[in-house]
Design an enzyme around this catalytic site. Sequence first.
Site, PDB file in Angstrom:
ATOM      1  N   GLU A  95       0.856  -1.183   0.000  1.00 34.14           N
ATOM      2  CA  GLU A  95       0.000   0.000   0.000  1.00 34.14           C
ATOM      3  C   GLU A  95       0.886   1.224   0.000  1.00 34.14           C
ATOM      4  O   GLU A  95       1.756   1.367   0.853  1.00 34.14           O
ATOM      5  CB  GLU A  95      -0.894  -0.003   1.240  1.00 34.14           C
ATOM      6  CG  GLU A  95      -1.967  -1.071   1.183  1.00 34.14           C
ATOM      7  CD  GLU A  95      -2.914  -0.987   2.372  1.00 34.14           C
ATOM      8  OE1 GLU A  95      -2.916   0.034   3.081  1.00 34.14           O
ATOM      9  OE2 GLU A  95      -3.637  -1.969   2.582  1.00 34.14           O
ATOM     10  N   ASP A 148      -6.756   8.864  10.586  1.00 36.01           N
ATOM     11  CA  ASP A 148      -5.425   8.463  10.990  1.00 36.01           C
ATOM     12  C   ASP A 148      -5.010   8.996  12.348  1.00 36.01           C
ATOM     13  O   ASP A 148      -5.319  10.126  12.717  1.00 36.01           O
ATOM     14  CB  ASP A 148      -4.400   8.915   9.938  1.00 36.01           C
ATOM     15  CG  ASP A 148      -4.475   8.059   8.691  1.00 36.01           C
ATOM     16  OD1 ASP A 148      -4.368   6.828   8.835  1.00 36.01           O
ATOM     17  OD2 ASP A 148      -4.664   8.612   7.597  1.00 36.01           O
TER      18      ASP A 148
END
Lengths: 275, 406
Positions: free
Chosen positions: A49, A60
Amino acid sequence: MSRIGEAFERARLENRVALAPYVMAGYPEPGAEEELAPCLREAGADVIELGMPFSDPIADGPTIQHAATVSLANGTTLRKCLEAAAHIRERSDVPLVLMGYFNPVYHYGVERFCEDAAAAGVDGLILPDLPPDEAEEVRGAASARGMDLIFLIAPTSTDARIERAARVASGFLYCVSLTGVTGARESLAEGLREFLGRVRRHSSLPLAVGFGVSRPEHVRQVAELADGVVFASALLDLIDRTGRDERLRAVEEYVRSLGAAGARRNAEHVGGRAW
Amino acid sequence: MIQQERFRDLQWEADERGKFGRFGGRYVPETLIPALDELAEAYERYKHDPEFVAELERSCAEYVGRPTPLYYADRLTEHAGGAKIYLKREDLAHTGAHKINNALGQGLLAARMGKRRIIAETGAGQHGVATATVCAKLGLECVVYMGSEDIERQRLNVFRMKLLGAEVRPVTSGSRTLKDAINEAIRDWVTNVRTTFYLIGSVIGPHPYPTMVRDFQSVIGREARRQVLEREGRLPDVVVACVGGGSNAIGIFHPFVRDESVRLVGAEAGGRALRPGEHAASLVAGSVGVLHGASLYLLQDEDGQVLGTHSVSAGLDYPGVGPEHSYLKETGRAEYTAISDREALEAFDLLCRTEGIIPALESAHAVAQAVKTAREMSRDQVVLVNLSGRGDKDLGTIVGREEVQP
């Protein structure tokens, strides 16, 4: 079957959990991801990724927020992320997934972005702030070019929503292990087995578990429950605290330790079925 | 008249996906979608529930002090030399700004949903104070996220929130202002979604927030519409409000959107100049994007990264603007202008000296626009201004400037 699907199938046949490490483009310095990708592949990564930084990463935790801030300060743009993907692709056939937030993609232009990503050799996209409800345009543009749009499933997702996501998803389902943001945790969330069981009932796609996975013992647990494991923050923390000379060696050692933990002892893992 | 029917087919309510035209929606992590469904369902149920409505109305009257007065600003009118200027006195509401209308509505809803932990974001501190106030009144736990930069420039409001029993959590990521406080509140909500109610302070965020916050703020426009009709026997010609996220503006605009003769004018923060990073005029100078769960007009760079903003008023210092405003702009139903820091500060002084009212710096943007607009109109016309808050909280900023520019 897509390159991502094949990677999961290979891991299944080898009786191990598939490894999907995450690195941020342009972090910790410009071009670092292009050195890291072959190293990750060498250490056993099945899917890589590649994070695209955003100024306001609401899903996040501190580690990836920090990485995004540094990456943006290093001048990373979407264009540079696509170029990095193309460079990685020139040297490797590793399945590549771009992960980022929707606004930069929208601003770039959904069609144009999917066109350029596919041309760069990208296999899939993950956009954590684009739930299936809003994803029709991106899904159409991605699938028209043979790319998978990977959806996140959360422990709070109802059965109806899991079913809906499963209907439109391809590649794999990204199962968020906990209610929370990304970031390394001490232990995996309770209820993970029940949650993954619920997802299994609605989809025959491979299931990858992410958010909070950082240690070999986590991977060992996940290997018995799911098909793949995504790890990001712990890897970025390692990159952050290791000197540049030591970086590749440390990363390789870490990924190998997770890979070793991901080998299944039983031929039939708990959630396993052929797809 | 064709002109009168231009807007007949516009969409005044969000569709089932929470969109006004192409704006709004739910661009949030999957974890939050079930909570948004739960919220939307609860809101639909309680907004028609007679007991809920009665409690909200009673609290508005007895606790907030509604209806707030409509005041004819005769000396300001004389100064502008044109249309009559009326001020809707939201500065007289409890806690000193319109923010309490929404905090109260959502607080009562949270209590009914059994959510005892409330989180909120705040920029200038007005929404944080309003939320802390309502939580104290209802006996709810309150955590307010505030950018460390805003904490510096709004110390008094930080103290007020603490006095009211709230925990103020400084946010040190990104630009350390309102947008980062929202990011952090969303991260808290993702983590504690099962027990926590996110009390958003403006008409932003994922559906149903823009609609729900608008509904709670529309009490401003409903009262003002009735009050102007009583005083003047007619509707105002223009309604003016300042726009950051846009809650006070939508609150006063919404009850007028079907009155096609009424012009709606929103004053955004023009800051130092309309250059990137030096203003917060998302509708005037931004482009369509996605932030904090909705598609809307946004200040962003050529790569889709959200730009920093500047305004002399912390409450307007936000790079996006609510989806309904974005729709009103795109359809032409409302117009939006940029008022510079300098113009706002001049209007601040002007209102102090002509009317004996110290406005919030946010509201001073509306006053500046109202004077400009009224000047171009005839004396028998009417301009209605939402005076969204009082200026006590800004005296530190003003004193600081006086010291720099004696």
